[in-house]
Design an enzyme around this catalytic site. Structure first.
Site, short mmCIF file in Angstrom:
data_model
loop_
_atom_site.label_atom_id
_atom_site.label_comp_id
_atom_site.label_asym_id
_atom_site.label_seq_id
_atom_site.Cartn_x
_atom_site.Cartn_y
_atom_site.Cartn_z
N ARG A 522 -117.49 5.31 -33.55
CA ARG A 522 -116.26 5.22 -34.34
C ARG A 522 -115.06 5.72 -33.54
NH1 ARG A 522 -115.81 8.25 -39.49
NH2 ARG A 522 -116.81 9.88 -38.27
N SER A 583 -122.63 13.75 -29.76
CA SER A 583 -123.71 14.42 -30.48
C SER A 583 -125.03 14.37 -29.73
CB SER A 583 -123.86 13.80 -31.87
OG SER A 583 -122.64 13.84 -32.56
N ASP A 637 -121.45 16.81 -33.29
CA ASP A 637 -121.22 16.56 -34.72
C ASP A 637 -121.42 17.81 -35.57
OD1 ASP A 637 -123.91 16.60 -34.18
OD2 ASP A 637 -124.41 14.82 -35.35
#
Length: 894
Positions: A522, A583, A637
């Site tokens: 994203r 992450s 994350d």
């Protein structure tokens, strides 16, 4: 309609009515139109629901009693079973041998032993008498001395005040012990209706409904246990005995009752009770016919000028004689013989009219039974949310056996009243005897299977002591990870993030955020203002070939996605601070410098491990000539989740991810962080706890199923804690357990399941769906059928249990790890009680119906001195990364 029929019947005789019209009037009164039968079905449905509800059960006439029989036979039942049946005038004992191949054959030496009962006022003597019968029976057949299970059938509905409130099974077992039959164990107590259903289930296809139409009438069916509120069971199936003979005792059948029915009821030993049974049961049909004949004699329509005094004698006409009149190939000749045997002198016309009356009474009984059966079938169809129910119905009783048309009417009228259901009627063979043996054998099979299942699942069930040990091991590994000299040997890496504070609400500006943590990537623009945070984002797919190709191709793809997003958002000309959520396990050497330690989650791009991922991103930007990239922070994350929730709750100092993978971070005192210089303040530590146990410290908690899963992963021996907890692996653990259950013949009847051999076929999302509270087992079956797994209700229940065991262990292990974190924070700060908030994200935590509940409950148990609040993150990896950048920019301001 039925009401006008009744009114017509009550009219006084007038000469204008011909004898044929009078007979037709009587026949019409005994004929119930289809609309009236539909109304009877609807009332039966209402009465059934009333009986199933805990709130209205006490007032219900249709009692809907749980039989505590939770399964039908699967054909594997085998062994010698004793049966004792309490009949009207004798005790029947037999031994049934079940062969385990779907067939059963009574032992040739079994026999019926008859004798008079002791007086019903001496019930304890009755059980002694039964035990004596059993001892004599066993002596006569040279019974084996190995343990013999026994099923007890109360085929008479025997009751006595001295027995009420006492355990009948215990009374019988005590009496058996007095006879020194120590190898005989009473296993099951049942009635003939359940026995009928179980016997008919031995023919290869399950039978889930049974109907008795004999002296009395009753029915039973397999319902979802959660709908049977009077039972304690909340999952699986439960056989429900309707006791529908009492249907109508509250007046709901008054519009179809004729004066003949009223006379029969008034002359019975229980007026006003068992109204449905008195319309249907063979104990009463002869009496109904007698009252019709008596009325027609009074109207001078039958037996004119002949002596008919015999018709005033109660019970002179038996139902067996009624069936002979209507069901004999000899036709009129047989009817004449039956009537002459009663002392009547019938004409040819009398015989014809009596035959018509008998047919009408028996046909009405069949139609009323069909209305009741249709109510059961419609209830099953509705409760299972099926468009069409296909089911086998076991039927027994002298009416069904003695009159061929009875079954035909039952089948056709049921089809008209419940067109959404297709019922196949199966005649029962010795439902009380062999049926009791089957019930007993099923109980033994289920007990043995439960024991085997419990043994297989036992290694996954963790005790409080186990979890306390995991908590202590996590604490030890945390200390090792924080130490400068011990860090290299710790399985929990405790990586400094260089994030020194959480949001305080003064952050302002526009920031870019990148989120790379799985197959989707994203790009976001986050606007932080006084009135809150606004975001715009777009998701880009990372193809598997890119995930597992070269690092250069992967980061080129990421830059292309960023440029595409900036173009769409009209941001290409601006240089905005960027927070990069990455992450994967990294060693951070600064807020904007992170060295990749290893790939996880299916990534394996070459040339990246050991490299600074921010530098790889900057080099890709140069290759693509994208010069407006200003990376100020790289976070994972978990940190992003903590920061995102920290914007809403200043007490949020822990981040937790339980999704595809799992990780945690928390604010540690700088004085304890041996790997970074400085003693003042706090720093967020990225624990990378997914690797907890990689050094072998958790080996005792790994089961064979966990090892099978680990061996097939791309990082065997790594991320061991994560493989016990996270969504990427739980479905695979369940799949391996199911394969073991199939191999042990405990699931899917031991039939090979090729689809189940496919890796990752059982996704973790299925666990979440299967464990939803109140989810009907029919829906569980549908989920399994989508996987080409043909599951029975028992199979569905077992799959549900496996899923619950695996997800509970995951939640409890997660709680043990978190308990170590909060207890360390409390001790760090010298507090008697710590109040802290955990920002949490991840599909397993958010989507699984019980995971969060189990996690929080166990955390309270393991860390009683910590009050922990959980706050679900909203876009921690996107918004959180931007907030890390915002806090960094805030700290850099003069």
């Amino acid at each position: 309609n039925a009401a006008s029929n009744l009114k017509a019947h009550s009219l006084p005789f007038t000469p204008a009515l011909t004898s044929r019209a009078q007979v037709q009037r009587a026949l019409l009164a005994l004929t119930i139109p289809l609309e009236a039968l539909q109304a009877v079905k609807d009332r039966m449905l209402q009465a059934m629901r009333k009986g199933l509800s805990r709130q209205t059960h006490a007032q219900a006439n249709v009692r809907m009693l749980p039989a505590y029989i939770c399964s039908t036979p699967d054909g594997t039942e085998k062994g010698d079973i004793l049966v004792v049946e309490l009949c009207q005038s004798h005790v029947r004992t037999l031994r049934v041998t079940l062969l385990g191949d779907g067939n059963q054959s009574p032992q040739p030496g079994c026999w019926v032993m008859g004798s008079s009962w002791p007086p019903p006022t001496m019930p304890l003597q009755l059980f002694d008498f039964i035990a004596q019968c059993l001892r004599q029976f066993l002596a006569g057949i040279s019974s084996p001395q190995h343990r013999l299970p026994l099923g007890f059938v109360n085929g008479t509905g025997f009751s006595c005040s001295d027995v009420e409130g006492k355990d009948v099974v215990q009374l019988l077992q005590s009496a058996i012990k007095k006879q020194e039959l120590h190898h005989v164990d009473v296993v099951a107590l049942m009635n003939d209706t359940v026995g009928t259903m179980m016997t008919c289930s031995m023919r290869g296809e399950p039978c889930e409904v049974a109907l008795i139409v004999g002296t009395g009438t009753n029915s039973c069916f397999m319902a979802e246990a959660q709908l049977v509120e009077m039972a304690e069971e909340i999952s699986g199936q439960m056989c429900v005995i309707t006791e529908w003979g009492c249907f109508g005792d509250d007046g709901t059948l008054s519009d179809i009752l004729t004066p003949y029915d009223q006379h029969v009821d008034q002359e019975s030993f229980n007026p006003g009770e068992k109204r449905f049974e008195k319309l249907v049961g063979s104990l009463y049909l002869g009496e109904i016919v007698r009252h019709v004949l008596t009325a027609l004699v009074a109207e001078k329509v039958l037996f004119t000028g002949r002596s008919v005094a015999i018709l005033r004698t109660k019970d002179v006409l038996k139902t067996q004689q009624v069936l002979e009149i209507i069901n004999n190939e000899e036709g009129m000749a047989k009817a004449r013989r039956v009537l002459e045997a009663l002392g009547l002198q019938p004409s040819e016309q009398d015989c014809c009219r009596v035959q018509q009356i008998c047919r009408a009474v028996v046909s009405r009984a069949a139609a009323l039974c069909a209305a009741g059966l249709a109510a059961i079938l419609s209830h099953m169809c509705q409760s299972q949310e099926l468009e069409r129910l296909v089911v086998n119905v076991g039927v027994d009783g002298e009416l069904y056996r003695g009159y061929t048309r009875f079954g035909e009417i039952l089948q056709s009228v049921t089809g008209l009243l419940a067109p959404e259901c297709m019922a196949t009627l199966l005649p029962s063979v010795d439902g009380t005897g062999q049926g009791a043996a089957v019930v007993t054998a099923v109980a033994l099979r289920l007990a043995a299977q439960r024991h085997e299942v419990d043994q297989l699942l036992a290694p996954l069930q963790l005790s409080r002591a186990d979890l306390e040990r995991v908590q202590a091991l996590m604490r030890r590994e945390m200390e090792l990870g924080l130490g400068l000299e011990s860090h290299a040997n710790a399985s929990v890496r405790m990586l400094p993030t260089y994030v020194r504070g959480t949001p305080d609400g003064t952050e302002r500006g526009e920031f870019l955020a990148l989120d790379l943590g799985g197959t989707n990537f994203r790009v976001l623009v986050v606007r932080v203002a006084q009135d809150g945070i606004r975001m715009a984002s777009e998701i880009y797919v990372i193809p598997t070939a890119v995930m597992q190709g070269t690092g250069e191709a992967l980061f080129n793809h990421i830059i292309e996605c960023i440029m595409d997003f900036q173009l769409k958002q009209n941001l290409l000309e601006q240089v905005l601070p960027l927070g990069f959520t990455f992450s994967f396990p990294c060693q951070q050497l600064g807020l904007d410098k992170a060295v990749l330690l290893s790939w996880t989650k299916g990534f394996s791009a070459s040339g990246c491990v050991g490299q600074d991922v921010v530098q790889l991103l900057r080099e890709a930007a140069q290759r693509k000539q994208h010069l407006g990239l200003k990376v100020v922070a790289v976070v994972n994350d978990t940190v992003g989740t903590m920061m995102s929730c920290g914007y809403d709750d200043p007490k949020c100092e822990i981040g937790l991810i339980v999704g595809t993978g799992t990780n945690a971070c928390y604010m540690e005192e700088m004085r304890n962080v041996g790997t970074v210089e400085g003693e003042q303040g706090r720093m967020c530590i990225n624990m990378e706890w997914g690797a907890f146990g990689d050094n072998g410290c958790l080996d005792d908690f790994f089961t064979d199923f966990d090892r099978l899963v680990d061996e097939k992963t791309i990082n065997a021996g790594k991320q061991r804690f994560e493989k016990l907890i996270s969504g990427m692996y739980l479905g695979e653990i369940v799949r391996h357990i199911l394969l073991a259950l199939v191999e042990k013949q405990l699931l899917f009847r031991g039939k090979p399941c090729p689809k189940l051999q496919t890796r990752d076929i059982f996704q973790t999302k299925f666990l979440s769906t299967i464990e939803i509270d109140g989810l009907a087992l029919q829906q569980v079956r549908a989920i399994l059928q989508d996987l080409e797994l043909q599951a029975s209700f028992e199979d569905s229940l077992l799959v549900q249990k496996v899923c619950q065991t695996v997800s509970l262990r995951a939640a409890q292990l997660c709680a043990a790890g978190l308990a170590a974190v909060v207890e360390k924070m409390r001790e760090n700060r010298g507090l008697a009680q710590l109040a802290v908030t955990v920002g949490v994200d991840g599909t397993l935590y958010k989507m699984h119906p019980r995971f969060s509940q189990h996690l929080q409950q166990m955390l309270r148990d393991l860390a009683p001195n910590c009050t922990v609040t959980f706050l679900q993150s909203e876009d921690g990896s996107g918004k959180g990364a931007a907030l890390v950048a915002a806090v960094a920019c805030r700290g850099a301001e003069p």
